[in-house]
Design a protein around this motif. Sequence first.
Motif, PDB file in Angstrom:
ATOM      1  N   GLU A 132       0.837  -1.193   0.000  1.00  0.00           N
ATOM      2  CA  GLU A 132       0.000   0.000   0.000  1.00  0.00           C
ATOM      3  C   GLU A 132       0.879   1.253   0.000  1.00  0.00           C
ATOM      4  OE1 GLU A 132      -3.680   2.009   0.050  1.00  0.00           O
ATOM      5  OE2 GLU A 132      -3.236  -0.139  -0.161  1.00  0.00           O
ATOM      6  N   PRO A 133       0.638   2.212  -0.913  1.00  0.00           N
ATOM      7  CA  PRO A 133       1.468   3.426  -0.956  1.00  0.00           C
ATOM      8  C   PRO A 133       1.420   4.197   0.357  1.00  0.00           C
ATOM      9  CG  PRO A 133       0.172   3.218  -2.966  1.00  0.00           C
ATOM     10  CD  PRO A 133      -0.339   2.169  -2.018  1.00  0.00           C
ATOM     11  N   ASN A 134       2.584   4.682   0.774  1.00  0.00           N
ATOM     12  CA  ASN A 134       2.660   5.549   1.946  1.00  0.00           C
ATOM     13  C   ASN A 134       3.396   6.850   1.646  1.00  0.00           C
ATOM     14  OD1 ASN A 134       5.304   4.725   1.730  1.00  0.00           O
ATOM     15  ND2 ASN A 134       5.400   3.684   3.706  1.00  0.00           N
ATOM     16  N   ALA A 135       3.689   7.082   0.357  1.00  0.00           N
ATOM     17  CA  ALA A 135       4.394   8.287  -0.058  1.00  0.00           C
ATOM     18  C   ALA A 135       3.814   8.776  -1.382  1.00  0.00           C
ATOM     19  CB  ALA A 135       5.886   8.015  -0.207  1.00  0.00           C
ATOM     20  N   GLU A 136       3.599  10.089  -1.467  1.00  0.00           N
ATOM     21  CA  GLU A 136       2.975  10.650  -2.672  1.00  0.00           C
ATOM     22  C   GLU A 136       3.631  11.983  -3.008  1.00  0.00           C
ATOM     23  OE1 GLU A 136      -1.331  12.560  -3.876  1.00  0.00           O
ATOM     24  OE2 GLU A 136      -1.330  10.655  -2.763  1.00  0.00           O
ATOM     25  N   THR A 137       3.996  12.138  -4.284  1.00  0.00           N
ATOM     26  CA  THR A 137       4.629  13.361  -4.769  1.00  0.00           C
ATOM     27  C   THR A 137       4.031  13.754  -6.116  1.00  0.00           C
ATOM     28  OG1 THR A 137       6.727  12.678  -3.748  1.00  0.00           O
ATOM     29  CG2 THR A 137       6.808  14.506  -5.321  1.00  0.00           C
ATOM     30  N   ALA A 138       3.586  14.996  -6.214  1.00  0.00           N
ATOM     31  CA  ALA A 138       3.162  15.545  -7.505  1.00  0.00           C
ATOM     32  C   ALA A 138       4.378  16.193  -8.164  1.00  0.00           C
ATOM     33  CB  ALA A 138       2.050  16.562  -7.313  1.00  0.00           C
ATOM     34  N   ILE A 139       4.639  15.833  -9.424  1.00  0.00           N
ATOM     35  CA  ILE A 139       5.829  16.304 -10.133  1.00  0.00           C
ATOM     36  C   ILE A 139       5.419  17.017 -11.403  1.00  0.00           C
ATOM     37  CG2 ILE A 139       8.030  15.615 -11.181  1.00  0.00           C
ATOM     38  CD1 ILE A 139       7.923  13.086  -9.445  1.00  0.00           C
ATOM     39  N   GLU A 140       5.930  18.235 -11.577  1.00  0.00           N
ATOM     40  CA  GLU A 140       5.634  19.039 -12.759  1.00  0.00           C
ATOM     41  C   GLU A 140       6.932  19.426 -13.444  1.00  0.00           C
ATOM     42  OE1 GLU A 140       3.297  22.458 -11.667  1.00  0.00           O
ATOM     43  OE2 GLU A 140       2.280  21.350 -10.065  1.00  0.00           O
ATOM     44  N   LEU A 141       6.856  19.628 -14.749  1.00  0.00           N
ATOM     45  CA  LEU A 141       8.015  20.090 -15.510  1.00  0.00           C
ATOM     46  C   LEU A 141       8.076  21.614 -15.481  1.00  0.00           C
ATOM     47  CD1 LEU A 141      10.372  19.531 -17.490  1.00  0.00           C
ATOM     48  CD2 LEU A 141       8.687  19.720 -19.344  1.00  0.00           C
ATOM     49  N   ILE A 142       9.221  22.151 -15.097  1.00  0.00           N
ATOM     50  CA  ILE A 142       9.446  23.594 -15.220  1.00  0.00           C
ATOM     51  C   ILE A 142      10.017  23.896 -16.606  1.00  0.00           C
ATOM     52  CG2 ILE A 142      10.709  25.597 -14.328  1.00  0.00           C
ATOM     53  CD1 ILE A 142      10.621  24.309 -11.570  1.00  0.00           C
ATOM     54  N   ARG A 143      11.123  23.220 -16.924  1.00  0.00           N
ATOM     55  CA  ARG A 143      11.700  23.367 -18.262  1.00  0.00           C
ATOM     56  C   ARG A 143      12.812  22.338 -18.438  1.00  0.00           C
ATOM     57  NH1 ARG A 143      13.438  27.735 -15.405  1.00  0.00           N
ATOM     58  NH2 ARG A 143      11.821  29.043 -16.313  1.00  0.00           N
ATOM     59  N   THR A 144      13.215  22.162 -19.680  1.00  0.00           N
ATOM     60  CA  THR A 144      14.426  21.418 -19.997  1.00  0.00           C
ATOM     61  C   THR A 144      15.409  22.393 -20.623  1.00  0.00           C
ATOM     62  OG1 THR A 144      13.605  20.792 -22.185  1.00  0.00           O
ATOM     63  CG2 THR A 144      13.179  19.259 -20.361  1.00  0.00           C
ATOM     64  N   GLY A 145      16.657  22.001 -20.697  1.00  0.00           N
ATOM     65  CA  GLY A 145      17.674  22.869 -21.279  1.00  0.00           C
ATOM     66  C   GLY A 145      19.044  22.373 -20.908  1.00  0.00           C
ATOM     67  N   GLU A 146      20.011  23.282 -20.887  1.00  0.00           N
ATOM     68  CA  GLU A 146      21.383  22.935 -20.535  1.00  0.00           C
ATOM     69  C   GLU A 146      21.730  23.529 -19.181  1.00  0.00           C
ATOM     70  OE1 GLU A 146      24.036  24.175 -23.601  1.00  0.00           O
ATOM     71  OE2 GLU A 146      23.444  22.550 -24.978  1.00  0.00           O
ATOM     72  N   SER A 147      22.444  22.743 -18.375  1.00  0.00           N
ATOM     73  CA  SER A 147      22.878  23.234 -17.069  1.00  0.00           C
ATOM     74  C   SER A 147      23.829  24.413 -17.255  1.00  0.00           C
ATOM     75  CB  SER A 147      23.562  22.122 -16.279  1.00  0.00           C
ATOM     76  OG  SER A 147      24.705  21.661 -16.969  1.00  0.00           O
ATOM     77  N   ARG A 148      23.908  25.246 -16.215  1.00  0.00           N
ATOM     78  CA  ARG A 148      24.712  26.472 -16.349  1.00  0.00           C
ATOM     79  C   ARG A 148      25.672  26.663 -15.175  1.00  0.00           C
ATOM     80  NH1 ARG A 148      21.686  30.371 -13.338  1.00  0.00           N
ATOM     81  NH2 ARG A 148      19.584  29.659 -12.819  1.00  0.00           N
ATOM     82  N   GLY A 149      25.900  25.611 -14.382  1.00  0.00           N
ATOM     83  CA  GLY A 149      26.794  25.735 -13.236  1.00  0.00           C
ATOM     84  C   GLY A 149      28.094  25.002 -13.458  1.00  0.00           C
ATOM     85  N   THR A 150      28.503  24.221 -12.472  1.00  0.00           N
ATOM     86  CA  THR A 150      29.755  23.461 -12.570  1.00  0.00           C
ATOM     87  C   THR A 150      29.741  22.508 -13.749  1.00  0.00           C
ATOM     88  OG1 THR A 150      29.990  23.598 -10.163  1.00  0.00           O
ATOM     89  CG2 THR A 150      31.310  21.947 -11.295  1.00  0.00           C
ATOM     90  N   ASP A 151      28.574  21.915 -14.019  1.00  0.00           N
ATOM     91  CA  ASP A 151      28.438  20.983 -15.146  1.00  0.00           C
ATOM     92  C   ASP A 151      27.759  21.656 -16.336  1.00  0.00           C
ATOM     93  OD1 ASP A 151      29.595  18.763 -13.790  1.00  0.00           O
ATOM     94  OD2 ASP A 151      27.741  18.563 -12.641  1.00  0.00           O
ATOM     95  N   ALA A 152      28.186  22.865 -16.651  1.00  0.00           N
ATOM     96  CA  ALA A 152      27.566  23.653 -17.718  1.00  0.00           C
ATOM     97  C   ALA A 152      27.517  22.877 -19.025  1.00  0.00           C
ATOM     98  CB  ALA A 152      28.328  24.959 -17.917  1.00  0.00           C
ATOM     99  N   GLY A 153      26.354  22.943 -19.693  1.00  0.00           N
ATOM    100  CA  GLY A 153      26.174  22.313 -20.992  1.00  0.00           C
ATOM    101  C   GLY A 153      25.530  20.954 -20.942  1.00  0.00           C
TER     102      GLY A 153
END
Length: 307
Positions: A205-226
């Motif tokens: 029986e499920p005991n954990a629930e999370t609603a997940i939405e997409l904000i956007r896709t693209g390329e990372s821009r920090g330490t792992d840029a691209g």
Amino acid sequence: MPVRDGVGATRLKVPRTGPWPTIADYVVERFGHVDPDGLRARFDRGEIVTIDGSPVRVDTPLGAAEFVWYYRELGVEKVIPFDVEIVHQDADLVVVDKPHFLPTTPGGGYVQNSALVRLRIALENPNLTPIHRLDRVTAGLVMFSVRPETRGAYQSMFADRTVEKVYEAVSALPVTGLPELPRVVRSRLSSEKGRLRVAEEVEGEPNAETAIELIRTGESRGTDAGLPVVHTLLRPRTGRMHQLRAHLAGLGLGILNDRFYPVLEDESPDDFDRPLQLLARELRFTDPLTGAPRAFRTARALQEAPR
């Protein structure tokens, strides 16, 4: 025992009967594998006490007390070079913006380098207590109770699930493509004491629930840029430990820089350039004392989020 240097005393339950002649023998067998003589010396100095503050001596027999109290000895800690920032403060509530790598409460070798101890010292309030917690590697909003008289009212909000929590996460884009979003993930998460990976999805029986939405896709821009990444918004409707990390990993969207999910990596020092890309972004609730709506939002942003 009073809070000392921002740290409360630790309470230890002692068995009433057993093979140990004294309380000290029990404590040394349980905790003294590193320095048994040093631990016995703490009994000699009167640093381990009963509920009325009476010292427990080396020869105090087992069964003389059900609980003992002591202060943790503070060793040399690795400094977490990031500050906790106060977002809101009133007579009953403190809301802070916790950085990555800083634990909410003492534990795992971190005492002075915890949000709770730093705040108790900075605000000169030994009664400050967290109402909920974030993982050490997660950044974002955490609420603290200022005084015991109103603490229960705020804690009950989390027990009753009346607090709306919103998170953001950044994951590598799977080579198989983006899973269908939005969606609600429901599963049963199991945890076992002593297991590093706290959350495991199992049948039942499920005991954990999370609603997940997409904000956007693209390329990372920090330490792992691209790096091709997926930026998601998460609304947990339950509060199981590691729930968000396990649910995203189950979709093939393991959070960037997560050392536990989907693969448990070998223990290694923190890499401050690569924090877990998970952020507690918003908290919303009706104040249990005033009935007024409250809303708080972090000023932090995930470094690998695409523009």
